[in-house]
Scaffold this active site. Structure first.
Site, short mmCIF file in Angstrom:
data_model
loop_
_atom_site.label_atom_id
_atom_site.label_comp_id
_atom_site.label_asym_id
_atom_site.label_seq_id
_atom_site.Cartn_x
_atom_site.Cartn_y
_atom_site.Cartn_z
N LYS A 75 0.86 -1.18 0.00
CA LYS A 75 0.00 0.00 0.00
C LYS A 75 0.89 1.22 0.00
CE LYS A 75 -4.09 1.77 0.36
NZ LYS A 75 -3.76 2.49 -0.87
N LYS A 90 4.71 2.05 8.49
CA LYS A 90 3.50 2.82 8.80
C LYS A 90 2.28 1.92 8.93
CE LYS A 90 3.18 6.64 6.53
NZ LYS A 90 2.88 7.75 5.61
N LYS A 104 5.28 2.07 -2.89
CA LYS A 104 5.22 3.48 -3.28
C LYS A 104 5.53 3.60 -4.76
CE LYS A 104 4.55 7.50 -1.22
NZ LYS A 104 3.73 7.79 -0.03
N THR A 144 -5.27 12.56 6.75
CA THR A 144 -3.87 12.64 7.22
C THR A 144 -3.70 13.79 8.20
OG1 THR A 144 -3.20 11.71 5.11
CG2 THR A 144 -1.48 12.63 6.48
N ASN A 152 -2.36 19.26 1.23
CA ASN A 152 -3.43 18.49 1.86
C ASN A 152 -3.18 18.26 3.36
OD1 ASN A 152 -4.21 15.36 2.55
ND2 ASN A 152 -5.88 16.51 1.65
N SER A 166 -7.45 5.13 3.78
CA SER A 166 -7.33 4.38 2.51
C SER A 166 -7.73 2.93 2.74
CB SER A 166 -5.89 4.42 2.00
OG SER A 166 -5.68 5.59 1.26
P1 NAD Z 1 0.84 18.55 -1.27
O1 NAD Z 1 1.45 18.47 -2.60
O2 NAD Z 1 -0.65 18.65 -1.16
O3 NAD Z 1 1.46 19.80 -0.49
C1 NAD Z 1 2.82 20.02 -0.33
C2 NAD Z 1 2.96 21.40 0.28
O4 NAD Z 1 4.32 21.63 0.64
C3 NAD Z 1 2.57 22.52 -0.67
O5 NAD Z 1 1.88 23.54 0.03
C4 NAD Z 1 3.92 23.05 -1.15
O6 NAD Z 1 3.85 24.42 -1.57
C5 NAD Z 1 4.71 22.89 0.13
N1 NAD Z 1 6.16 22.92 -0.05
C6 NAD Z 1 6.93 22.26 -0.94
N2 NAD Z 1 8.23 22.56 -0.77
C7 NAD Z 1 8.28 23.41 0.28
C8 NAD Z 1 9.32 24.11 0.95
N3 NAD Z 1 10.61 23.95 0.58
N4 NAD Z 1 9.00 24.92 1.98
C9 NAD Z 1 7.71 25.08 2.36
N5 NAD Z 1 6.68 24.46 1.77
C10 NAD Z 1 6.97 23.65 0.74
O7 NAD Z 1 1.38 17.31 -0.43
P2 NAD Z 1 0.72 16.60 0.84
O8 NAD Z 1 -0.18 15.53 0.36
O9 NAD Z 1 0.20 17.62 1.79
O10 NAD Z 1 1.99 15.86 1.46
C11 NAD Z 1 2.94 16.53 2.29
C12 NAD Z 1 3.86 15.52 2.96
O11 NAD Z 1 3.07 14.60 3.70
C13 NAD Z 1 4.69 14.64 2.03
O12 NAD Z 1 5.90 14.32 2.68
C14 NAD Z 1 3.84 13.40 1.86
O13 NAD Z 1 4.61 12.27 1.47
C15 NAD Z 1 3.31 13.27 3.26
N6 NAD Z 1 2.09 12.49 3.40
C16 NAD Z 1 0.97 12.79 2.71
C17 NAD Z 1 -0.19 12.05 2.90
C18 NAD Z 1 -1.49 12.39 2.25
O14 NAD Z 1 -2.49 11.71 2.55
N7 NAD Z 1 -1.58 13.42 1.43
C19 NAD Z 1 -0.17 10.96 3.79
C20 NAD Z 1 1.00 10.69 4.50
C21 NAD Z 1 2.13 11.46 4.29
#
Ligand code: NAD
Length: 428
Positions: A70, A94, A106, A190, A221, A362
């Site tokens: 997953k 996780k 992944k 999340t 997100n 999920s």
């Molecule tokens: P996303 O693409 O929705 O958002 C990423 C955000 O980070 C954006 O606002 C972007 O502008 C910002 N960003 C990127 N580089 C940056 C920097 N150098 N400084 C400040 N801000 C910066 O992604 P997401 O889904 O919110 O995921 C964020 C993190 O959480 C990732 O590491 C992802 O792997 C992890 N994650 C996401 C989920 C999920 O369900 N979406 C679940 C578990 C983990």
């Protein structure tokens, strides 16, 4: 920059450290240090101007002893096989730490999705599935969204897979749009999951959430719903969020001393998490440099952007008031910074526990797909809260019992569960 920033090296170093604590058999270590399977493929896409562009895609399956792999699919210009390997490895831990009957996988594509039209994105999403459909499936490996991908793309991917196998198969992918096989509550999952663990950690630290201030990195997100949850569920104050400005090609921190309004900021943020800084400024927000979030006077830091953000260089800027770091992002802290955080006695909720809310919902989505019966949002979020709270306390209890740091305790819980499954299946 000093120290380790290769995400897979980080994942391996974290594993090695805990394997040592657990006195894990060297042969078992050899299995778990590396992904079981990796797929590298090229995805030709017809662009709107008639030319063909070829994108590099990956899918990594780290371990499936506890169930089907997953993990999300990332569309990012700086994607590398090592990032995907690291993220797949973390997915194994996780799923195990929240006790889901799933393994870790992944995927990724090297692309900046913001440069593609809707049609090009759809063809790329379908092209990804055309390359990998034989190796994924509800009982093999179930992808989901991640950075740069969204529910609509999951809908296209599910449709492409269903066409290729000749039957409607919603359970092949999660994070689908609601109404198209998706689960209510997935969007919040999340970020709210992060907040449920923050709530439990604050209880443990004897801190009153309504008196606490948080600083958040990112505004995608995870960060958006962490900000909503911190203010609306816990009644605390968020002083800033930050984001990557795609036009200026730099990061900014958007702050307000008396607290940001997450829902207002969401209304001026695009689908990639880029805030309209002019509208923010007009509404009285300060725009500071991208690292400013880290040095804010706050009780709680929530890195929720990308990996390697708290590193040997930046860790020294963390304000002395900080008592809790909740890792919303995957791998936001390098091992060097981790050591500095341990020495300062800051309580840390490790990434694969803290951000497990997404994969948990999920999993709920696949369960609902299998039953073809869908829960209300309240039901989903209630079950999520229960799962996250249980997982947090299992890790905290072990951490207190063994006198180990939370990250080590989370790894110990997760690795023990995966090793147990490998034993039960006769792999070792
Ligand atoms: P996303 O693409 O929705 O958002 C990423 C955000 O980070 C954006 O606002 C972007 O502008 C910002 N960003 C990127 N580089 C940056 C920097 N150098 N400084 C400040 N801000 C910066 O992604 P997401 O889904 O919110 O995921 C964020 C993190 O959480 C990732 O590491 C992802 O792997 C992890 N994650 C996401 C989920 C999920 O369900 N979406 C679940 C578990 C983990």
């Amino acid at each position: 920059m000093t120290g380790t920033t290769n995400a897979f090296e980080m994942a391996q170093r974290q594993f090695d450290h805990v394997a040592e604590l657990l006195q894990l058999d060297p042969q078992v270590r050899e299995i778990l240090r590396w992904p079981m399977r990796e797929y590298h493929f090229r995805i030709p896409v017809r662009m709107d101007d008639g030319t063909i562009r070829v994108f590099q895609g990956f899918r990594v399956q780290h371990n499936d002893a506890r169930g089907p792999c997953k993990g999300g699919i990332r569309f990012h210009p700086a994607e590398t096989i090592d990032t995907v390997r690291a993220l797949a490895t973390w997915m194994t831990w996780k799923c195990a730490v929240v006790d889901l009957p799933l393994g870790g996988g992944k995927g990724g594509v090297i692309v900046d999705p913001a440069t593609l039209s809707e049609g090009e994105k759809e063809r790329l999403a379908r092209g990804y599935i055309q390359q990998i459909w034989r190796n994924i499936g509800p009982r093999q490996d179930v992808p989901a969204p991640d950075v740069g991908t969204n529910p609509q793309m999951m809908g296209w991917m599910m449709d492409e897979y269903s066409k290729l196998v000749g039957q409607y198969t919603p359970g092949v992918i999660t994070g689908k749009p609601v109404g198209g096989g998706g689960s209510l509550g997935r969007t919040e999952a999340t970020g709210f999951g992060v907040i449920y663990t923050v709530r439990e950690a604050l209880k443990h630290l004897n801190l009153e959430p309504s008196q606490c201030v948080a600083a958040i990195q990112g505004f995608g997100n995870v960060a958006q719903y962490a900000a909503v949850g911190f203010t609306e569920i816990l009644g605390g104050k968020v002083v800033c969020v930050s984001y990557w400005d795609r036009e200026d090609r730099t990061a900014y921190t958007v702050s307000k001393a008396d607290g940001i309004d997450p829902r207002f900021l969401m209304s001026i943020t695009d689908q990639y998490g880029t805030i309209d800084k002019n509208k923010a400024r007009a509404a009285g927000y300060s725009i500071e440099d991208g690292n400013a979030w880290l040095s804010k006077e706050a009780d709680v830091l929530i890195p929720a952007a990308l990996e390697g953000q708290i590193n040997a260089d930046t860790v020294q800027h963390i304000h002395e008031r900080v008592k809790l770091i909740a890792e919303g992002a995957n791998g936001p802290t390098t091992p060097e910074a981790d050591e500095a955080i341990r020495q300062r006695g800051i309580f840390l909720i490790p990434d694969f526990l803290c951000n497990a809310g997404g994969v948990t919902v999920s999993y709920f989505e696949s369960v609902q797909n299998d039953m073809n019966f869908y829960w209300t949002k309240e039901e989903v979020l209630q079950r999520l809260d229960t799962k996250m709270t249980q997982a947090f306390h299992a890790v905290l209890d072990l951490s207190l019992k063994e006198g180990v740091f939370m990250r080590d305790a989370a790894y110990m819980v997760a690795i023990n569960r995966v090793v147990k499954a490998m034993e039960l299946r006769g792999w070792i």
